[in-house]
Write a protein that holds these residues in place. Structure first.
Motif, PDB file in Angstrom:
ATOM      1  N   ALA A  13       6.465  10.768  -4.210  1.00 41.98           N
ATOM      2  CA  ALA A  13       7.732  10.919  -4.915  1.00 41.98           C
ATOM      3  C   ALA A  13       7.855   9.852  -5.990  1.00 41.98           C
ATOM      4  O   ALA A  13       7.434   8.703  -5.790  1.00 41.98           O
ATOM      5  CB  ALA A  13       8.909  10.833  -3.950  1.00 41.98           C
ATOM      6  N   ALA A  14       8.429  10.236  -7.127  1.00 38.94           N
ATOM      7  CA  ALA A  14       8.750   9.296  -8.198  1.00 38.94           C
ATOM      8  C   ALA A  14      10.213   8.911  -8.048  1.00 38.94           C
ATOM      9  O   ALA A  14      11.095   9.782  -8.041  1.00 38.94           O
ATOM     10  CB  ALA A  14       8.496   9.931  -9.564  1.00 38.94           C
ATOM     11  N   ILE A  15      10.490   7.612  -7.930  1.00 36.60           N
ATOM     12  CA  ILE A  15      11.838   7.114  -7.678  1.00 36.60           C
ATOM     13  C   ILE A  15      12.305   6.282  -8.863  1.00 36.60           C
ATOM     14  O   ILE A  15      11.577   5.403  -9.348  1.00 36.60           O
ATOM     15  CB  ILE A  15      11.872   6.244  -6.396  1.00 36.60           C
ATOM     16  N   ASP A  16      13.514   6.545  -9.323  1.00 39.84           N
ATOM     17  CA  ASP A  16      14.116   5.764 -10.396  1.00 39.84           C
ATOM     18  C   ASP A  16      14.508   4.390  -9.855  1.00 39.84           C
ATOM     19  O   ASP A  16      15.251   4.294  -8.875  1.00 39.84           O
ATOM     20  CB  ASP A  16      15.335   6.501 -10.948  1.00 39.84           C
ATOM     21  N   ILE A  17      14.034   3.318 -10.479  1.00 39.78           N
ATOM     22  CA  ILE A  17      14.297   1.979  -9.974  1.00 39.78           C
ATOM     23  C   ILE A  17      15.786   1.634 -10.067  1.00 39.78           C
ATOM     24  O   ILE A  17      16.336   0.977  -9.183  1.00 39.78           O
ATOM     25  CB  ILE A  17      13.454   0.930 -10.729  1.00 39.78           C
ATOM     26  N   PRO A  42       0.821  -1.214   0.000  1.00 38.47           N
ATOM     27  CA  PRO A  42       0.000   0.000   0.000  1.00 38.47           C
ATOM     28  C   PRO A  42       0.853   1.261   0.000  1.00 38.47           C
ATOM     29  O   PRO A  42       1.745   1.427   0.829  1.00 38.47           O
ATOM     30  CB  PRO A  42      -0.790  -0.141   1.306  1.00 38.47           C
ATOM     31  N   GLY A  43       0.590   2.136  -0.979  1.00 41.68           N
ATOM     32  CA  GLY A  43       1.340   3.382  -1.071  1.00 41.68           C
ATOM     33  C   GLY A  43       2.574   3.311  -1.935  1.00 41.68           C
ATOM     34  O   GLY A  43       3.293   4.310  -2.067  1.00 41.68           O
ATOM     35  N   VAL A  44       2.847   2.166  -2.564  1.00 42.43           N
ATOM     36  CA  VAL A  44       4.006   2.028  -3.456  1.00 42.43           C
ATOM     37  C   VAL A  44       3.530   1.388  -4.763  1.00 42.43           C
ATOM     38  O   VAL A  44       3.193   0.203  -4.795  1.00 42.43           O
ATOM     39  CB  VAL A  44       5.128   1.179  -2.837  1.00 42.43           C
ATOM     40  N   VAL A  45       3.485   2.188  -5.833  1.00 40.16           N
ATOM     41  CA  VAL A  45       3.041   1.726  -7.142  1.00 40.16           C
ATOM     42  C   VAL A  45       4.260   1.594  -8.045  1.00 40.16           C
ATOM     43  O   VAL A  45       5.106   2.500  -8.107  1.00 40.16           O
ATOM     44  CB  VAL A  45       2.023   2.706  -7.763  1.00 40.16           C
ATOM     45  N   VAL A  46       4.357   0.474  -8.763  1.00 36.84           N
ATOM     46  CA  VAL A  46       5.496   0.194  -9.624  1.00 36.84           C
ATOM     47  C   VAL A  46       5.091   0.410 -11.077  1.00 36.84           C
ATOM     48  O   VAL A  46       4.059  -0.095 -11.525  1.00 36.84           O
ATOM     49  CB  VAL A  46       6.000  -1.247  -9.429  1.00 36.84           C
ATOM     50  N   ASP A  47       5.920   1.161 -11.800  1.00 40.29           N
ATOM     51  CA  ASP A  47       5.685   1.490 -13.208  1.00 40.29           C
ATOM     52  C   ASP A  47       6.829   0.895 -14.033  1.00 40.29           C
ATOM     53  O   ASP A  47       7.863   1.539 -14.238  1.00 40.29           O
ATOM     54  CB  ASP A  47       5.633   3.010 -13.370  1.00 40.29           C
ATOM     55  N   PRO A  48       6.699  -0.344 -14.534  1.00 46.06           N
ATOM     56  CA  PRO A  48       7.802  -0.969 -15.273  1.00 46.06           C
ATOM     57  C   PRO A  48       8.155  -0.247 -16.568  1.00 46.06           C
ATOM     58  O   PRO A  48       9.325  -0.233 -16.971  1.00 46.06           O
ATOM     59  CB  PRO A  48       7.281  -2.381 -15.564  1.00 46.06           C
ATOM     60  N   ARG A  87       8.202   2.968 -17.269  1.00 44.56           N
ATOM     61  CA  ARG A  87       9.067   4.124 -17.005  1.00 44.56           C
ATOM     62  C   ARG A  87      10.162   3.803 -15.996  1.00 44.56           C
ATOM     63  O   ARG A  87      10.895   4.693 -15.584  1.00 44.56           O
ATOM     64  CB  ARG A  87       8.219   5.302 -16.503  1.00 44.56           C
ATOM     65  N   ALA A  88      10.242   2.538 -15.571  1.00 43.25           N
ATOM     66  CA  ALA A  88      11.240   2.089 -14.586  1.00 43.25           C
ATOM     67  C   ALA A  88      11.217   3.003 -13.367  1.00 43.25           C
ATOM     68  O   ALA A  88      12.234   3.534 -12.932  1.00 43.25           O
ATOM     69  CB  ALA A  88      12.638   2.062 -15.205  1.00 43.25           C
ATOM     70  N   ALA A  89      10.013   3.177 -12.801  1.00 43.02           N
ATOM     71  CA  ALA A  89       9.843   4.101 -11.685  1.00 43.02           C
ATOM     72  C   ALA A  89       8.951   3.499 -10.609  1.00 43.02           C
ATOM     73  O   ALA A  89       8.110   2.631 -10.878  1.00 43.02           O
ATOM     74  CB  ALA A  89       9.251   5.422 -12.163  1.00 43.02           C
ATOM     75  N   LEU A  90       9.176   3.985  -9.380  1.00 42.67           N
ATOM     76  CA  LEU A  90       8.286   3.712  -8.253  1.00 42.67           C
ATOM     77  C   LEU A  90       7.611   5.022  -7.874  1.00 42.67           C
ATOM     78  O   LEU A  90       8.250   6.086  -7.901  1.00 42.67           O
ATOM     79  CB  LEU A  90       9.063   3.206  -7.036  1.00 42.67           C
ATOM     80  N   TYR A  91       6.350   4.968  -7.490  1.00 45.92           N
ATOM     81  CA  TYR A  91       5.645   6.125  -6.957  1.00 45.92           C
ATOM     82  C   TYR A  91       5.335   5.803  -5.502  1.00 45.92           C
ATOM     83  O   TYR A  91       4.577   4.874  -5.203  1.00 45.92           O
ATOM     84  CB  TYR A  91       4.397   6.430  -7.774  1.00 45.92           C
TER      85      TYR A  91
END
Length: 336
Positions: free
Chosen positions: A77-81, A56-62, A64-68
């Protein structure tokens, strides 16, 4: 002729000034009315369908290789994987829920008991494009953080190009001990259909079924053959974590073996303190949930760990980065 040309020139300049003023006024009015929402295209919806929730609260975007991630200071925050670097951060929302095309759907920090807002954030920079107000039943205490006797959960689902907001509220009566029969909880739930074009939320007549929670354990028929230990599925179901207790180390007493689920290829092994954690693998990087804890080091010093998302190299077990996550679990006093 010179005088006439001068008059004509002044007239032209006046028209230009009036035109510029008109355009500026139009821009101000457009800005105050809010940007026009652009519905996602089919390709963008397909890309977003590959996203998933790690916890909960962590969405993975494969794509864009990012975590929200929802951060401890109540931002998104958008985090670079690959690097763990922050691409952008915003205070426009507090809890990421899911993707809708090029937008992150996130819950805004609630300020009223039975009301909230859902924001659509631009994935490129975190700008809030749309905010949709929601009104819940009177007894619903909407909150991102859990209370001593209550919990509010939210999920986002995209079906047929439409966005659905599923919510559940559970509360228990506060009571002292001893208690012979624990009172039954109060359970409220519902679904909203969110329309970012009209900025409206409606209760659908025939809502889609609430997405089932991911069951980490692999069923006997799903287990990989030739792999020892208890087997867990990745958050995107592409890899398997096989866990075994293999030594007497009071801290890192479990060995994790990461296996590609499709090929059966072993990616690496590492020692951990937990038998499992929500995880996924991106290339040679293992990303997983790290729970808060306090431990005593061999030196005698105490080391604390807050709730975080941690990344390690699958082959070597070397930590690559760590990002703190807002801890919504209630850890305060309870009724005596």
């Amino acid at each position: 002729m010179t005088t006439n040309r001068g008059k004509n020139t002044m007239t032209t300049r006046t028209y230009i000034r009036l035109f510029v003023c008109f355009i500026a006024a139009a821009l101000v009015l457009t800005s105050s009315a809010g940007a026009v929402f652009t519905p996602p295209s089919g390709a963008n919806l397909t890309d977003a369908a590959n996203s998933f929730v790690l916890r909960p609260g962590v969405v993975v975007d494969p794509v864009r290789a990012a975590l929200y991630v929802m951060t401890p200071d109540n931002r998104v925050a958008a985090i670079d994987i690959a690097s763990g670097d922050e691409r952008w951060a915003t205070e426009a929302a507090a809890q990421p829920l899911g993707l809708y095309g090029n937008y992150l759907v996130a819950l805004v920090e609630p300020t009223e008991v039975s009301a909230a807002e859902v924001a659509f954030l631009d994935l490129a920079n975190g700008d809030r494009e749309v905010a949709i107000p929601l009104t819940f039943p009177e007894r619903t205490a909407v909150s991102i953080d859990d209370g001593p006797n209550r919990r509010f959960d939210a999920k986002v689902q995209v079906v047929g190009g439409e966005v659905y907001f599923h919510w559940t509220y559970t509360s228990y009566p506060l009571h002292g001990a001893p208690v012979v029969d624990r009172p039954a909880p109060t359970l409220l739930d519902g679904v909203f259909r969110l329309d970012p074009l009209t900025r409206a939320a409606t209760v659908p007549v025939a809502p889609p079924k609430t997405p089932a929670a991911l069951v980490p354990d692999l069923a006997p028929a799903e287990r990989l053959t030739g792999v020892e230990g208890r087997q867990f599925r990745a958050a995107n179901e592409r890899h398997v974590l096989a866990s075994e207790q293999h030594n007497d180390d009071p801290w890192n007493r479990y060995q994790w073996t990461l296996v590609d689920r499709a090929s059966g290829l072993e990616l690496g092994r590492l020692d951990q303190s937990r038998s499992m954690a929500p995880f996924f693998v991106s290339g040679s990087t293992l990303v997983f949930e790290a729970l808060p804890h306090v431990r005593r080091l061999p030196s005698g010093e105490l080391a604390s760990q807050q709730l975080a998302v941690q990344a390690v190299d699958v082959g070597t077990g070397r930590e690559l980065w760590q990002v703190a996550v807002r801890d919504t679990t209630y850890r305060g006093p309870l009724a005596p």
